[in-house]
Design an enzyme around this catalytic site. Structure first.
Site, PDB file in Angstrom:
ATOM      1  N   SER A 122      37.671  46.803  40.932  1.00  0.00           N
ATOM      2  CA  SER A 122      38.444  46.549  39.727  1.00  0.00           C
ATOM      3  C   SER A 122      38.713  47.579  38.766  1.00  0.00           C
ATOM      4  O   SER A 122      39.772  47.925  38.131  1.00  0.00           O
ATOM      5  CB  SER A 122      38.394  45.141  39.292  1.00  0.00           C
ATOM      6  OG  SER A 122      37.233  45.027  38.587  1.00  0.00           O
ATOM      7  N   HIS A 143      42.898  47.084  45.580  1.00  0.00           N
ATOM      8  CA  HIS A 143      42.210  46.243  44.573  1.00  0.00           C
ATOM      9  C   HIS A 143      43.006  44.983  44.699  1.00  0.00           C
ATOM     10  O   HIS A 143      44.403  44.894  44.050  1.00  0.00           O
ATOM     11  CB  HIS A 143      42.442  46.679  43.189  1.00  0.00           C
ATOM     12  CG  HIS A 143      42.066  45.746  41.972  1.00  0.00           C
ATOM     13  ND1 HIS A 143      42.664  46.085  40.795  1.00  0.00           N
ATOM     14  CD2 HIS A 143      41.433  44.846  42.070  1.00  0.00           C
ATOM     15  CE1 HIS A 143      42.026  45.078  40.029  1.00  0.00           C
ATOM     16  NE2 HIS A 143      41.186  44.397  40.693  1.00  0.00           N
ATOM     17  N   GLU A 155      46.818  46.720  44.280  1.00  0.00           N
ATOM     18  CA  GLU A 155      47.014  48.058  43.807  1.00  0.00           C
ATOM     19  C   GLU A 155      46.426  48.679  44.894  1.00  0.00           C
ATOM     20  O   GLU A 155      45.328  48.840  45.430  1.00  0.00           O
ATOM     21  CB  GLU A 155      45.993  48.318  42.651  1.00  0.00           C
ATOM     22  CG  GLU A 155      46.614  47.721  41.367  1.00  0.00           C
ATOM     23  CD  GLU A 155      46.002  48.077  40.133  1.00  0.00           C
ATOM     24  OE1 GLU A 155      46.496  48.336  38.905  1.00  0.00           O
ATOM     25  OE2 GLU A 155      44.482  47.684  39.973  1.00  0.00           O
ATOM     26  N   ASN A 193      44.066  46.677  35.125  1.00  0.00           N
ATOM     27  CA  ASN A 193      43.002  46.373  34.212  1.00  0.00           C
ATOM     28  C   ASN A 193      43.032  47.038  32.888  1.00  0.00           C
ATOM     29  O   ASN A 193      42.494  46.860  31.924  1.00  0.00           O
ATOM     30  CB  ASN A 193      41.674  46.639  35.107  1.00  0.00           C
ATOM     31  CG  ASN A 193      41.179  45.315  35.493  1.00  0.00           C
ATOM     32  OD1 ASN A 193      41.161  44.225  34.893  1.00  0.00           O
ATOM     33  ND2 ASN A 193      40.496  45.489  36.723  1.00  0.00           N
TER      34      ASN A 193
END
Length: 286
Positions: A122, A143, A155, A193
């Site tokens: 992540s 991800h 992602e 993130n």
């Protein structure tokens, strides 16, 4: 690199993310081998998949026959060599760079040379993980978000050495399994993130400054349209996972104050209050 349709996949790591990704792949018609060196973790992961699929049947979101077919597509193994025939290997082990680099060095030797090697990290550097292999051009990030069977976004992370054809094939694959891919470059926290750091850190600061209680923050943000408040979301993700992402982004941006983790995050992790998986985090769970 392979240009054939990807039908044979492998997921390494049978924890929450790994078994969720395996379920996504199997229900999309892909053959999956779920690998974990821990037999107990492997059994828990397979049981979690069976339980979720049964609930989908009960809610009439899939038929019993579809569930049976999906389960038949999943094999489990405690031996990493089981990934040898996979065209795509997705790593979903503990979020530690040393562990992931060690695993990718092994995958580089075991997996087919035409296989794509993907990490579900992540926030760690995909480039650093790829450096453990002899063929970094076939390493990317995929991800998925928790819970993987539900969350649509994936992602697709490419480092400076990732081959364009590999990235393009991964983008097409993610669409094929019914997810919504977004291509991002390998940067600390990637896209989601990085943005989410403010979501979480400002929530901690609001409570730390006695502006509002955790329950109020969560309730107000849900009322504003977010599906979950920040503290509820942290409990679902795992406070240790969220804290690790915060530290990784903070380190990745050379201690930029914008990304500084909150001391209460570390305190929760040190106390073992990791969220739903331990029965207590910001809230308590039966």
């Amino acid at each position: 690199m392979t240009v054939e349709p990807i039908v044979r996949t492998a997921v390494v790591g049978a924890g929450t993310m790994g078994n969720g990704i395996a379920e996504v792949l199997a229900t999309a018609g892909k053959r999956v081998v779920l690998v974990d060196v821990s037999s107990s973790a492997l059994e828990r992961g397979m049981q979690a998949i069976r339980d979720r699929l049964r609930r989908r049947v009960q809610k009439q979101r899939m038929t019993a026959e579809e569930m049976k077919q999906a389960l038949n597509r999943i094999e489990s193994s405690g031996d990493l060599s089981a990934v040898a025939e996979a065209q795509l290997v997705i790593e979903a082990v503990v979020e530690r760079l040393d562990v992931k680099k060690s695993l990718f060095a092994q995958l580089d030797e075991i997996a087919d040379l035409e296989a794509i090697l993907a990490t579900n990290t992540s926030s760690l550097s995909v480039t650093a993980i790829a450096s453990a292999t002899k063929h970094p051009e076939r390493v990317i990030g995929l991800h998925f978000f928790n819970p993987a069977p539900v969350m649509p976004l994936v992602e697709v992370v490419h480092g400076p050495l990732s081959e364009r054809e590999v990235v393009d094939q991964a983008m097409a694959f993610v669409k094929e399994i019914g997810k919504d891919p977004v291509k991002v470059t390998d940067t600390p926290g990637f896209l989601v993130n990085r943005v989410a750091r403010s979501f979480h850190s400002e929530a901690f600061r609001l409570v730390g400054d006695h502006v509002a209680e955790k329950q109020q923050v969560d309730r107000i943000l849900r009322a504003a349209g977010f599906p979950m408040g920040p503290f509820e979301l942290q409990d679902l993700i795992g406070i240790d996972i969220n804290y690790a992402a915060s530290c990784s982004v903070y380190e990745g941006y050379f201690h930029d104050p914008r990304f500084r983790p909150h001391p209460h995050q570390r305190q929760l992790v040190e106390s073992g209050a990791l969220g739903k998986k331990t029965g207590r985090g910001h809230y308590r769970y039966e």
